[in-house]
Design a protein around this motif. Structure first.
Motif, PDB file in Angstrom:
ATOM      1  N   SER A  40       0.859  -1.186   0.000  1.00 22.62           N
ATOM      2  CA  SER A  40       0.000   0.000   0.000  1.00 22.62           C
ATOM      3  C   SER A  40       0.894   1.236   0.000  1.00 22.62           C
ATOM      4  CB  SER A  40      -0.934  -0.009   1.219  1.00 22.62           C
ATOM      5  OG  SER A  40      -1.853   1.064   1.158  1.00 22.62           O
ATOM      6  N   LEU A  41       1.185   1.750  -1.183  1.00 20.12           N
ATOM      7  CA  LEU A  41       2.104   2.873  -1.335  1.00 20.12           C
ATOM      8  C   LEU A  41       1.444   4.209  -1.010  1.00 20.12           C
ATOM      9  CD1 LEU A  41       3.847   1.744  -4.662  1.00 20.12           C
ATOM     10  CD2 LEU A  41       4.527   1.266  -2.291  1.00 20.12           C
ATOM     11  N   ALA A  42       0.128   4.225  -0.929  1.00 21.48           N
ATOM     12  CA  ALA A  42      -0.627   5.415  -0.548  1.00 21.48           C
ATOM     13  C   ALA A  42      -1.951   4.945   0.034  1.00 21.48           C
ATOM     14  CB  ALA A  42      -0.860   6.328  -1.759  1.00 21.48           C
ATOM     15  N   GLY A  44      -5.472   3.804   0.545  1.00 23.06           N
ATOM     16  CA  GLY A  44      -6.450   3.271  -0.394  1.00 23.06           C
ATOM     17  C   GLY A  44      -5.851   2.498  -1.560  1.00 23.06           C
ATOM     18  N   TRP A  45      -4.519   2.438  -1.652  1.00 25.03           N
ATOM     19  CA  TRP A  45      -3.874   1.679  -2.725  1.00 25.03           C
ATOM     20  C   TRP A  45      -3.624   0.244  -2.262  1.00 25.03           C
ATOM     21  CZ3 TRP A  45       0.317   4.607  -5.980  1.00 25.03           C
ATOM     22  CH2 TRP A  45      -0.211   5.834  -6.422  1.00 25.03           C
ATOM     23  N   ALA A  46      -3.608  -0.675  -3.216  1.00 29.82           N
ATOM     24  CA  ALA A  46      -3.327  -2.079  -2.900  1.00 29.82           C
ATOM     25  C   ALA A  46      -2.740  -2.757  -4.133  1.00 29.82           C
ATOM     26  CB  ALA A  46      -4.607  -2.795  -2.464  1.00 29.82           C
ATOM     27  N   GLU A  47      -1.524  -3.272  -3.986  1.00 29.49           N
ATOM     28  CA  GLU A  47      -0.835  -3.912  -5.110  1.00 29.49           C
ATOM     29  C   GLU A  47      -0.165  -5.204  -4.657  1.00 29.49           C
ATOM     30  OE1 GLU A  47       1.976  -1.226  -6.881  1.00 29.49           O
ATOM     31  OE2 GLU A  47       0.474   0.308  -7.344  1.00 29.49           O
ATOM     32  N   GLN A  48       0.001  -6.124  -5.607  1.00 24.30           N
ATOM     33  CA  GLN A  48       0.806  -7.325  -5.401  1.00 24.30           C
ATOM     34  C   GLN A  48       1.587  -7.606  -6.674  1.00 24.30           C
ATOM     35  OE1 GLN A  48      -2.106 -10.334  -4.108  1.00 24.30           O
ATOM     36  NE2 GLN A  48      -1.457 -10.053  -1.994  1.00 24.30           N
ATOM     37  N   SER A  49       2.680  -8.354  -6.525  1.00 19.43           N
ATOM     38  CA  SER A  49       3.524  -8.680  -7.664  1.00 19.43           C
ATOM     39  C   SER A  49       3.010  -9.918  -8.386  1.00 19.43           C
ATOM     40  CB  SER A  49       4.964  -8.934  -7.208  1.00 19.43           C
ATOM     41  OG  SER A  49       5.707  -9.583  -8.223  1.00 19.43           O
ATOM     42  N   PRO A  50       2.687  -9.826  -9.674  1.00 22.95           N
ATOM     43  CA  PRO A  50       2.288 -11.025 -10.422  1.00 22.95           C
ATOM     44  C   PRO A  50       3.376 -12.101 -10.424  1.00 22.95           C
ATOM     45  CG  PRO A  50       1.653  -9.061 -11.632  1.00 22.95           C
ATOM     46  CD  PRO A  50       2.517  -8.607 -10.494  1.00 22.95           C
ATOM     47  N   MET A  51       4.614 -11.692 -10.438  1.00 21.37           N
ATOM     48  CA  MET A  51       5.692 -12.687 -10.424  1.00 21.37           C
ATOM     49  C   MET A  51       5.747 -13.428  -9.092  1.00 21.37           C
ATOM     50  SD  MET A  51       6.825 -12.865 -13.405  1.00 21.37           S
ATOM     51  CE  MET A  51       8.213 -13.974 -13.083  1.00 21.37           C
ATOM     52  N   ASP A  52       5.338 -12.772  -8.018  1.00 23.48           N
ATOM     53  CA  ASP A  52       5.210 -13.485  -6.742  1.00 23.48           C
ATOM     54  C   ASP A  52       4.112 -14.541  -6.838  1.00 23.48           C
ATOM     55  OD1 ASP A  52       7.213 -12.006  -5.608  1.00 23.48           O
ATOM     56  OD2 ASP A  52       5.895 -10.712  -4.411  1.00 23.48           O
ATOM     57  N   TRP A  53       2.985 -14.209  -7.497  1.00 24.92           N
ATOM     58  CA  TRP A  53       1.930 -15.211  -7.698  1.00 24.92           C
ATOM     59  C   TRP A  53       2.493 -16.417  -8.448  1.00 24.92           C
ATOM     60  CZ3 TRP A  53      -1.744 -11.185 -10.294  1.00 24.92           C
ATOM     61  CH2 TRP A  53      -2.239 -10.302  -9.327  1.00 24.92           C
ATOM     62  N   TRP A  54       3.258 -16.156  -9.491  1.00 24.55           N
ATOM     63  CA  TRP A  54       3.796 -17.245 -10.308  1.00 24.55           C
ATOM     64  C   TRP A  54       4.785 -18.081  -9.512  1.00 24.55           C
ATOM     65  CZ3 TRP A  54       3.175 -20.772 -13.500  1.00 24.55           C
ATOM     66  CH2 TRP A  54       4.182 -21.332 -14.261  1.00 24.55           C
ATOM     67  N   HIS A  55       5.663 -17.430  -8.766  1.00 24.82           N
ATOM     68  CA  HIS A  55       6.607 -18.171  -7.919  1.00 24.82           C
ATOM     69  C   HIS A  55       5.848 -19.039  -6.922  1.00 24.82           C
ATOM     70  CE1 HIS A  55       9.972 -19.050  -5.215  1.00 24.82           C
ATOM     71  NE2 HIS A  55       9.202 -18.637  -4.222  1.00 24.82           N
ATOM     72  N   TRP A 103      -7.889  -5.962  -6.447  1.00 23.64           N
ATOM     73  CA  TRP A 103      -9.323  -5.755  -6.308  1.00 23.64           C
ATOM     74  C   TRP A 103      -9.701  -4.685  -5.290  1.00 23.64           C
ATOM     75  CZ3 TRP A 103     -11.362  -7.096  -1.458  1.00 23.64           C
ATOM     76  CH2 TRP A 103     -10.495  -7.845  -0.637  1.00 23.64           C
ATOM     77  N   CYS A 104      -8.987  -4.593  -4.158  1.00 25.33           N
ATOM     78  CA  CYS A 104      -9.398  -3.684  -3.089  1.00 25.33           C
ATOM     79  C   CYS A 104      -8.738  -2.314  -3.201  1.00 25.33           C
ATOM     80  CB  CYS A 104      -9.125  -4.305  -1.721  1.00 25.33           C
ATOM     81  SG  CYS A 104      -7.416  -4.833  -1.458  1.00 25.33           S
ATOM     82  N   ASP A 105      -8.044  -2.053  -4.297  1.00 24.56           N
ATOM     83  CA  ASP A 105      -7.418  -0.753  -4.526  1.00 24.56           C
ATOM     84  C   ASP A 105      -8.494   0.282  -4.878  1.00 24.56           C
ATOM     85  OD1 ASP A 105      -4.399   0.372  -5.459  1.00 24.56           O
ATOM     86  OD2 ASP A 105      -6.108   1.387  -6.363  1.00 24.56           O
ATOM     87  N   SER A 106      -8.385   1.469  -4.297  1.00 29.08           N
ATOM     88  CA  SER A 106      -9.429   2.482  -4.450  1.00 29.08           C
ATOM     89  C   SER A 106      -9.013   3.681  -5.298  1.00 29.08           C
ATOM     90  CB  SER A 106      -9.858   2.999  -3.066  1.00 29.08           C
ATOM     91  OG  SER A 106     -10.293   1.951  -2.242  1.00 29.08           O
ATOM     92  N   ARG A 107      -7.832   3.657  -5.873  1.00 27.67           N
ATOM     93  CA  ARG A 107      -7.317   4.871  -6.514  1.00 27.67           C
ATOM     94  C   ARG A 107      -8.147   5.315  -7.723  1.00 27.67           C
ATOM     95  NH1 ARG A 107      -1.538   2.661  -8.338  1.00 27.67           N
ATOM     96  NH2 ARG A 107      -1.981   1.322  -6.547  1.00 27.67           N
ATOM     97  N   ALA A 108      -8.863   4.387  -8.358  1.00 25.13           N
ATOM     98  CA  ALA A 108      -9.574   4.716  -9.592  1.00 25.13           C
ATOM     99  C   ALA A 108     -11.040   5.070  -9.363  1.00 25.13           C
ATOM    100  CB  ALA A 108      -9.466   3.559 -10.587  1.00 25.13           C
ATOM    101  N   VAL A 109     -11.450   5.200  -8.109  1.00 21.68           N
ATOM    102  CA  VAL A 109     -12.865   5.463  -7.815  1.00 21.68           C
ATOM    103  C   VAL A 109     -13.337   6.746  -8.493  1.00 21.68           C
ATOM    104  CG1 VAL A 109     -14.478   6.109  -5.988  1.00 21.68           C
ATOM    105  CG2 VAL A 109     -12.980   4.144  -5.669  1.00 21.68           C
TER     106      VAL A 109
END
Length: 496
Positions: A40-42, A44-55, A103-109
């Motif tokens: 969560s860099l700000a 309401g933001w929420a991110e994950q690394s797709p490469m972490d999912w793959w690993h 999904w739970c990121d709010s930046r684009a509301v």
């Protein structure tokens, strides 16, 4: 003959191998054991690394194989369920350009609200069945507006499950169901929405090839098969967002059938044969796994971002060294109503059922001389059930009247206290099943590969583990109304 199911969750990756003959799981694992963090860099933001999912997916499959319960070479098809609405962007070499906006990121509301106004509320709802909100299309528009150098390099956009399928097969595909969950699909014209693309100025070439949800979305590459002990060339034959997939895993396929889940987020998902929508877009309608323009099967989805994430916070804050099972036991020691301690479980992004408001989570009415751990843990479980009731009442306004709700015996439904509270507060019986998302994805793969003739055929051995009936509805009703008044005061900016 075996089927492999992969569930790309927010907290971890779950994988299951299912015997196609019995439709039962023969082995299941998750990886990692600890919950995967959300960046969560700000606010309401929420991110994950797709490469972490793959690993983590690779490690989960290898962990599953290491059990030596089955022969991985006998796996004939792969299905994928995944956290919905996330945005993955890759360049022409299939290299990830940025972390996934999940999904739970709010930046684009705000962008979504502007699109809703510009396209027109009635037109958006009647064609998209939703406001653009903070769904995938709006997330992509945010990247275009704020990260133009990244946007200029995008070859294809994907949802999280599409990305894992791409890593397995080298192919990038999508489906009507996936496009609808991203709010890219025009249900009236049965095509990608020109309104959304034109308003946001998005290039249609970034949309992958559309294929039927139950179909071949690529075949496992030799290099991947060798690494994971699989047979090269087997198909990825099913991909679905986690909530339609959860409904499939509970054999919720026909109008009037309803599923629920209470993991990181909480969801009630009901099937309709109508192109229905909520005028305030507090609940959302997407194409279900068995949707077709000729036979409408939509999924009406209530999503609460908090729920399990609130219970996780309570555990890590007040009892980090205890298991969830121990927390459930402690919570059961407190009385109904938790001695007037209330919680608002809304601290994980903007809540669509609250008109895209971000209220934050709260514990309300703490008495330092009265309340102990048991009251806190019970109050959190009760508040999550209250949030479900609040959302279910919105669904009832939209003609969804469940007579029974099906749920997997997983996550919060592992708690007898929560399961009974959910039933008491909603006044709807619950059927608990042993299936979970990874098992459902495996059976979905069997449908897509033609091993089963239809989705219904994949669940002929489906059995109820437990049937829970209401027994404390009268006691809970005034407590729920008290909780609702606290929420209303919060939404209206009133206190006390």
């Amino acid at each position: 003959m075996y089927l492999l199911g992969i569930d790309i969750g927010t907290s971890s990756i779950k994988v299951a191998v299912v015997d196609a003959a019995t439709q039962k799981s023969v082995a299941t694992v998750q990886y990692p054991e600890e919950e995967t963090p959300i960046k969560s860099l700000a606010t309401g933001w929420a991110e994950q690394s797709p490469m972490d999912w793959w690993h983590n997916t690779q490690q989960a499959i290898l962990k599953l194989n290491a059990l030596q319960i089955f022969n991985p070479k006998e796996i004939k098809a792969i299905g994928i369920g995944y956290q919905m609405h996330g945005l993955v962007v890759v360049d022409k070499n299939q290299e990830v350009l940025r972390d996934s906006i999940i999904w739970c990121d709010s930046r684009a509301v705000d962008l979504g609200n502007q699109a809703f106004d510009s396209i027109g509320h009635e037109k958006s709802l009647s064609t998209l069945l939703n406001s653009p909100g903070n769904f995938t299309a709006s997330k992509l528009a945010w990247v275009k507006e704020n990260e133009p150098e990244i946007y200029s390099k995008i070859d294809k956009i994907m949802l999280p499950g599409d990305f894992i399928a791409m890593k397995l097969t080298g192919e990038i595909t999508t489906s009507i169901s996936a496009l609808s969950e991203g709010v890219f699909w025009d249900f009236q014209k049965n095509q990608i929405s020109e309104d959304v693309l034109n308003y946001y100025g998005l290039d249609s070439n970034v949309i992958p090839e559309i294929r039927p949800l139950f179909s071949t979305h690529g075949q496992v590459r030799e290099s991947v098969a060798s690494l994971l002990g699989l047979t090269a060339g087997i198909p990825v034959s099913y991909k679905s967002g986690d909530q339609p997939n959860n409904a499939l895993s509970l054999n919720v396929l026909q109008p009037g059938e309803v599923a629920a889940t209470a993991g990181t987020s909480g969801v009630i998902y009901g099937v309709s044969d109508q192109l229905t929508y909520d005028k305030q877009s507090r609940v959302n309608t997407f194409a279900h796994v068995n949707y077709s323009p000729e036979e409408i099967r939509t999924g009406v989805l209530l999503c609460i971002n908090g729920t399990g994430s609130m219970y996780r916070w309570a555990k890590h804050t007040f009892a980090p060294y205890l298991s969830y099972n121990e927390l459930n036991h402690i919570a059961a020691q407190a009385p109904i109503g938790s001695k007037s301690l209330r919680a608002l479980p809304f601290g994980n992004g903007a809540e669509r059922m609250l008109n895209n408001r971000y209220t934050g989570a709260q514990l309300v009415g703490i008495d330092l001389n009265t309340h102990e751990q048991s009251h806190i843990f019970r109050a959190v479980q009760e508040s999550i059930a209250f949030a479900f009731r609040y959302g279910l009442d919105i669904m009832r306004e939209n003609d969804m009247q469940p007579k029974v709700i099906r749920a997997g015996k997983a996550n919060l439904f592992l708690s007898d206290l929560f399961a009974q509270t959910f039933v008491d507060v909603t006044n709807v019986p619950v059927e608990l099943y042993d299936n979970d998302g990874s098992v459902g994805a495996a059976l979905g793969a069997g449908v897509g590969a033609g091993i089963f003739g239809s989705p219904a055929e994949a669940f002929t051995n489906h059995q109820v583990l437990k049937y829970i009936e209401p027994k404390n509805t009268t006691a809970y009703e005034p407590i729920y109304q008290d909780w609702k008044e606290i929420l209303v005061r919060q939404l209206e900016g009133r206190h006390g």
